[in-house]
Write a protein that holds these residues in place. Structure first.
Motif, PDB file in Angstrom:
ATOM      1  N   THR A   3       0.871  -1.181   0.000  1.00  0.00           N
ATOM      2  CA  THR A   3       0.000   0.000   0.000  1.00  0.00           C
ATOM      3  C   THR A   3       0.907   1.230   0.000  1.00  0.00           C
ATOM      4  N   LEU A   4       0.299   2.393  -0.223  1.00  0.00           N
ATOM      5  CA  LEU A   4       1.134   3.600  -0.184  1.00  0.00           C
ATOM      6  C   LEU A   4       1.094   4.258   1.191  1.00  0.00           C
ATOM      7  N   ASN A   5       0.562   3.547   2.180  1.00  0.00           N
ATOM      8  CA  ASN A   5       0.539   4.077   3.541  1.00  0.00           C
ATOM      9  C   ASN A   5       1.846   3.687   4.235  1.00  0.00           C
ATOM     10  N   SER A   6       2.745   4.659   4.399  1.00  0.00           N
ATOM     11  CA  SER A   6       4.094   4.346   4.893  1.00  0.00           C
ATOM     12  C   SER A   6       4.067   3.752   6.304  1.00  0.00           C
ATOM     13  N   ASN A   7       3.095   4.180   7.108  1.00  0.00           N
ATOM     14  CA  ASN A   7       3.050   3.692   8.499  1.00  0.00           C
ATOM     15  C   ASN A   7       2.708   2.198   8.530  1.00  0.00           C
ATOM     16  N   LYS A   8       1.751   1.803   7.682  1.00  0.00           N
ATOM     17  CA  LYS A   8       1.392   0.380   7.578  1.00  0.00           C
ATOM     18  C   LYS A   8       2.569  -0.416   7.021  1.00  0.00           C
ATOM     19  N   GLU A   9       3.180   0.138   5.984  1.00  0.00           N
ATOM     20  CA  GLU A   9       4.285  -0.580   5.335  1.00  0.00           C
ATOM     21  C   GLU A   9       5.464  -0.757   6.286  1.00  0.00           C
ATOM     22  N   TYR A  10       5.704   0.280   7.102  1.00  0.00           N
ATOM     23  CA  TYR A  10       6.795   0.195   8.082  1.00  0.00           C
ATOM     24  C   TYR A  10       6.544  -0.990   9.021  1.00  0.00           C
ATOM     25  N   GLU A  11       5.289  -1.154   9.442  1.00  0.00           N
ATOM     26  CA  GLU A  11       4.927  -2.286  10.312  1.00  0.00           C
ATOM     27  C   GLU A  11       5.147  -3.604   9.555  1.00  0.00           C
ATOM     28  N   ASN A  12       4.672  -3.650   8.303  1.00  0.00           N
ATOM     29  CA  ASN A  12       4.826  -4.873   7.496  1.00  0.00           C
ATOM     30  C   ASN A  12       6.280  -5.279   7.339  1.00  0.00           C
ATOM     31  N   MET A  13       7.158  -4.283   7.352  1.00  0.00           N
ATOM     32  CA  MET A  13       8.562  -4.567   7.067  1.00  0.00           C
ATOM     33  C   MET A  13       9.292  -5.160   8.269  1.00  0.00           C
ATOM     34  N   ASN A  14       8.556  -5.379   9.341  1.00  0.00           N
ATOM     35  CA  ASN A  14       9.147  -6.121  10.467  1.00  0.00           C
ATOM     36  C   ASN A  14       8.833  -7.607  10.304  1.00  0.00           C
ATOM     37  N   SER A  15       9.009  -8.081   9.079  1.00  0.00           N
ATOM     38  CA  SER A  15       8.798  -9.499   8.799  1.00  0.00           C
ATOM     39  C   SER A  15       9.721  -9.877   7.647  1.00  0.00           C
ATOM     40  N   ILE A  16      10.375 -11.039   7.768  1.00  0.00           N
ATOM     41  CA  ILE A  16      11.266 -11.411   6.648  1.00  0.00           C
ATOM     42  C   ILE A  16      10.462 -11.810   5.420  1.00  0.00           C
ATOM     43  N   LYS A  17       9.156 -12.000   5.594  1.00  0.00           N
ATOM     44  CA  LYS A  17       8.316 -12.351   4.437  1.00  0.00           C
ATOM     45  C   LYS A  17       7.842 -11.101   3.692  1.00  0.00           C
ATOM     46  N   ASN A  18       8.133  -9.926   4.280  1.00  0.00           N
ATOM     47  CA  ASN A  18       7.774  -8.677   3.607  1.00  0.00           C
ATOM     48  C   ASN A  18       8.502  -8.658   2.272  1.00  0.00           C
ATOM     49  N   ASN A  19       7.815  -8.309   1.199  1.00  0.00           N
ATOM     50  CA  ASN A  19       8.530  -8.288  -0.079  1.00  0.00           C
ATOM     51  C   ASN A  19       8.429  -6.922  -0.756  1.00  0.00           C
ATOM     52  N   ASN A  20       8.334  -5.892   0.085  1.00  0.00           N
ATOM     53  CA  ASN A  20       8.463  -4.528  -0.442  1.00  0.00           C
ATOM     54  C   ASN A  20       9.891  -4.352  -0.916  1.00  0.00           C
ATOM     55  N   CYS A  21      10.078  -3.533  -1.901  1.00  0.00           N
ATOM     56  CA  CYS A  21      11.467  -3.241  -2.251  1.00  0.00           C
ATOM     57  C   CYS A  21      11.578  -1.931  -3.025  1.00  0.00           C
ATOM     58  N   THR A  22      12.804  -1.406  -3.031  1.00  0.00           N
ATOM     59  CA  THR A  22      13.132  -0.344  -3.965  1.00  0.00           C
ATOM     60  C   THR A  22      14.043  -0.999  -4.999  1.00  0.00           C
ATOM     61  N   ALA A  23      13.967  -0.552  -6.220  1.00  0.00           N
ATOM     62  CA  ALA A  23      14.844  -1.127  -7.244  1.00  0.00           C
ATOM     63  C   ALA A  23      15.417  -0.004  -8.080  1.00  0.00           C
ATOM     64  N   VAL A  24      16.688  -0.155  -8.419  1.00  0.00           N
ATOM     65  CA  VAL A  24      17.347   0.863  -9.230  1.00  0.00           C
ATOM     66  C   VAL A  24      17.985   0.185 -10.433  1.00  0.00           C
ATOM     67  N   VAL A  25      17.737   0.735 -11.614  1.00  0.00           N
ATOM     68  CA  VAL A  25      18.366   0.207 -12.832  1.00  0.00           C
ATOM     69  C   VAL A  25      19.398   1.250 -13.256  1.00  0.00           C
ATOM     70  N   VAL A  26      20.645   0.984 -12.913  1.00  0.00           N
ATOM     71  CA  VAL A  26      21.689   2.015 -13.023  1.00  0.00           C
ATOM     72  C   VAL A  26      21.859   2.495 -14.465  1.00  0.00           C
ATOM     73  N   ASN A  27      21.744   1.567 -15.436  1.00  0.00           N
ATOM     74  CA  ASN A  27      21.964   1.945 -16.844  1.00  0.00           C
ATOM     75  C   ASN A  27      21.004   3.023 -17.314  1.00  0.00           C
ATOM     76  N   ASN A  28      19.847   3.169 -16.655  1.00  0.00           N
ATOM     77  CA  ASN A  28      18.895   4.197 -17.108  1.00  0.00           C
ATOM     78  C   ASN A  28      19.338   5.604 -16.740  1.00  0.00           C
ATOM     79  N   ALA A  29      20.413   5.714 -15.937  1.00  0.00           N
ATOM     80  CA  ALA A  29      21.042   7.022 -15.731  1.00  0.00           C
ATOM     81  C   ALA A  29      22.424   7.011 -16.385  1.00  0.00           C
TER      82      ALA A  29
END
Ligand SMILES: Cc1cc2nc3c(=O)[nH]c(=O)nc-3n(C[C@H](O)[C@H](O)[C@H](O)COP(=O)(O)OP(=O)(O)OC[C@H]3O[C@@H](n4cnc5c(N)ncnc54)[C@H](O)[C@@H]3O)c2cc1C
Length: 511
Positions: free
Chosen positions: A339-365
């Motif tokens: 979800t885009l609710n950072s507070n909920k996501e922060y809670e979700n991220m206290n689990s190793i099953k959380n699969n939120n991520c940021t991704a960077v594709v360096v070649n696009n810069a």
């Protein structure tokens, strides 16, 4: 030979800038680092035909020659700006919400950003305009605080930057509510909260506003040859000015004479002497392990114990055997959330099953960062509590890290519809254990201390003079007053060195 004007523990961004500032001012300085190369997290490594930047996905507060940010001006001042080549990132970010099956691509440039938001969230324009106006004021206030040598009273600040003072005590959520920004616009706007490691209901409005304003108004850059190039240039500049950067030198103890800092002792027993020490490592380690208990001020222990360690890092570095274009990776910066609710996501991220991520594709810069017909990608998640520590054991370490990586790659593919797995030629997985081992961060956190409640950016800056509990001992880097991030670490190193220079001058006058 072993007596110096100042010793810097740690050749990370903060430590290197601190040492260069001191060396540029004619001080004899020694930098000691436990690793074999400079930079700390600002380093790179090779696997097969790929070079990976370990950390710097984007450098904020930098800007360009025509629109310089604070870090650009700092590099100019340190005479290293012409030596580094940067490339610009084209779009600010592409954020996905898995639950609502929606995604938003946000551009750089204040006007373009506001216009795009108005398209996604009709009726948001006015609140966005006010947000950027206040953010700019906050950015200018912080720049003023950072560049002004004199003590600045709150009265003067309130006169010059009234909105800065008004919003200084608010959390990001409260500040955006006050501006009556539509909820959906708030959620899209705060998508990069995970770069701060703190969600909207604890992150300070001013901290976010400053960083976000500089990110959107000045854009973001990455060095053409990875952040390791900057680290090498800084180390070389220190040595050119007569300083010394010594590797494979793990500091074990800080030495004292008559309750005054007098030097350091390495794990191999060697000793080096100086009356000033700048630590580019955490107060948890320095106060917890390096200083004799009888010298430790109680207030320093209390403050350090009261601080909350930030989020643990988990990073996947991929060398892909097709170009980004062929694979369909069209953006530089992806945020994948439930979800885009950072507070909920922060809670979700206290689990190793959380699969939120940021991704960077360096070649696009930086299209030339990998061989033709290939690309480099980094996926990263955070664990916001101790879920990783409690799940990991000596026996399951390798299986566990592969399981988590698999989960994150699946999540990226399912959410974006872009298949990457079949193109993986090289994969490297770094866990909180990797980060703890490489830079000595407690628990493998990568954001220093969490920015939260009364321990946010502004109180840290305003109280920093009260945190010099031991004469001659200073801190910089991720655990310093500007919190984590490459730009913040460079700035805090500069600040620590300027304070030490002032103290040296003062001492000289009194002799
Ligand atoms: C995966 C990842 C991605 C990131 N992405 C970004 C990004 O895109 N943009 C951004 O701005 N920031 C990013 N960061 C954060 C940024 O890299 C850090 O905040 C910054 O580099 C920290 O600099 P520092 O000065 O604290 O030094 P550190 O990098 O923490 O270095 C500390 C140094 O101290 C040395 N040391 C430790 N203990 C001892 C000892 N006892 N004796 C001698 N030496 C010692 C270590 O070897 C190390 O070299 C990222 C971090 C990570 C891990």
């Amino acid at each position: 030979m072993k007596k110096y004007d100042a010793i810097v523990i740690g050749a990370g961004n903060g430590g290197l800038v601190a040492a260069l500032r001191l060396a540029n001012n004619g001080k004899k300085v020694l930098v000691l680092d436990k690793n074999i190369a400079p930079g700390g997290f600002s380093t790179s490594f090779m696997r097969g035909r790929f070079e990976f930047d370990a950390s710097m996905n984007s450098l904020h507060e930098f800007g360009t020659k025509d629109n310089p940010g604070i870090v650009y001006k700092l590099f100019e001042d340190l005479n290293i700006i012409d030596k580094i080549k940067f490339v610009e990132i084209k779009d600010a970010y592409h954020v996905y919400s898995r639950n609502s099956k929606s995604d938003y691509i946000m551009p750089f440039g204040v006007e373009s950003y506001i216009d795009k938001m108005e398209k996604y969230v009709p009726g948001s324009k006015n609140s966005l305009e006010i947000f950027f106006k206040i953010s700019r004021e906050c950015y200018e206030a912080i720049t003023y605080l950072e560049t002004n040598e004199e003590e600045i009273s709150d009265e003067i600040l309130a006169e010059l930057y009234p909105n800065f003072i008004k919003f200084a005590i608010l959390t990001l959520s409260k500040g955006l509510q006050l501006l009556r920004m539509p909820l959906k616009a708030q959620e899209i706007l705060t998508a990069n909260w995970s770069y701060f490691g703190s969600p909207s209901n604890t992150l300070s409005f001013v901290h976010f506003a400053c960083m976000f304003y500089s990110y959107i108004a000045k854009g973001a850059q990455i060095p053409r040859k990875t952040s390791y190039e900057i680290s090498l240039i800084l180390a070389e500049a220190i040595e050119k000015k007569g300083g010394k950067v010594q590797y494979l030198s793990t500091v074990k103890e800080i030495l004292f004479e008559n309750n005054q800092v007098s030097g350091v002792k390495l794990v191999n027993g060697e000793e080096y002497y100086a009356n000033y020490i700048i630590c580019d490592i955490s107060p948890h380690v320095v106060y917890g392990k390096m200083i004799p208990e009888k010298i430790l001020p109680q207030d320093a222990i209390k403050l350090t114990n009261s601080r909350v360690l930030g989020s643990r890092g988990f990073s996947i570095y991929l060398g892909l055997n097709q170009s980004a274009e062929e694979i369909g990776l069209n953006d530089f910066n992806y945020f994948i959330y439930h979800t885009l609710n950072s507070n909920k996501e922060y809670e979700n991220m206290n689990s190793i099953k959380n699969n939120n991520c940021t991704a960077v594709v360096v070649n696009n810069a930086n299209p030339t960062c990998s061989p033709k017909g290939t690309c480099v990608m980094q996926l990263m998640t955070l664990f916001t509590g101790d879920c990783f520590d409690s799940a990991v054991s000596v026996e399951n370490y390798f299986d566990l890290k592969e399981e988590i990586a698999e989960n994150i790659i699946n999540s990226f593919e399912r959410t974006t519809g872009i298949l990457i797995r079949e193109y993986i030629e090289e994969i490297v997985i770094a866990t909180p254990i990797t980060f703890a081992r490489y830079c000595g961060y407690p628990d493998g956190v990568i954001h220093g201390y969490k920015a939260t409640g009364p321990d946010n950016l502004i109180p840290r800056i305003r109280n920093s003079v009260n945190e010099n509990y031991i004469k001659g001992l200073r801190f910089c880097g991720s655990f310093g007053m500007y919190l984590s991030g490459c730009g913040s670490a460079y700035l805090s190193g500069n600040r620590a060195a300027l304070d030490v220079l002032k103290e040296m001058e003062h001492e000289g006058e009194n002799e």
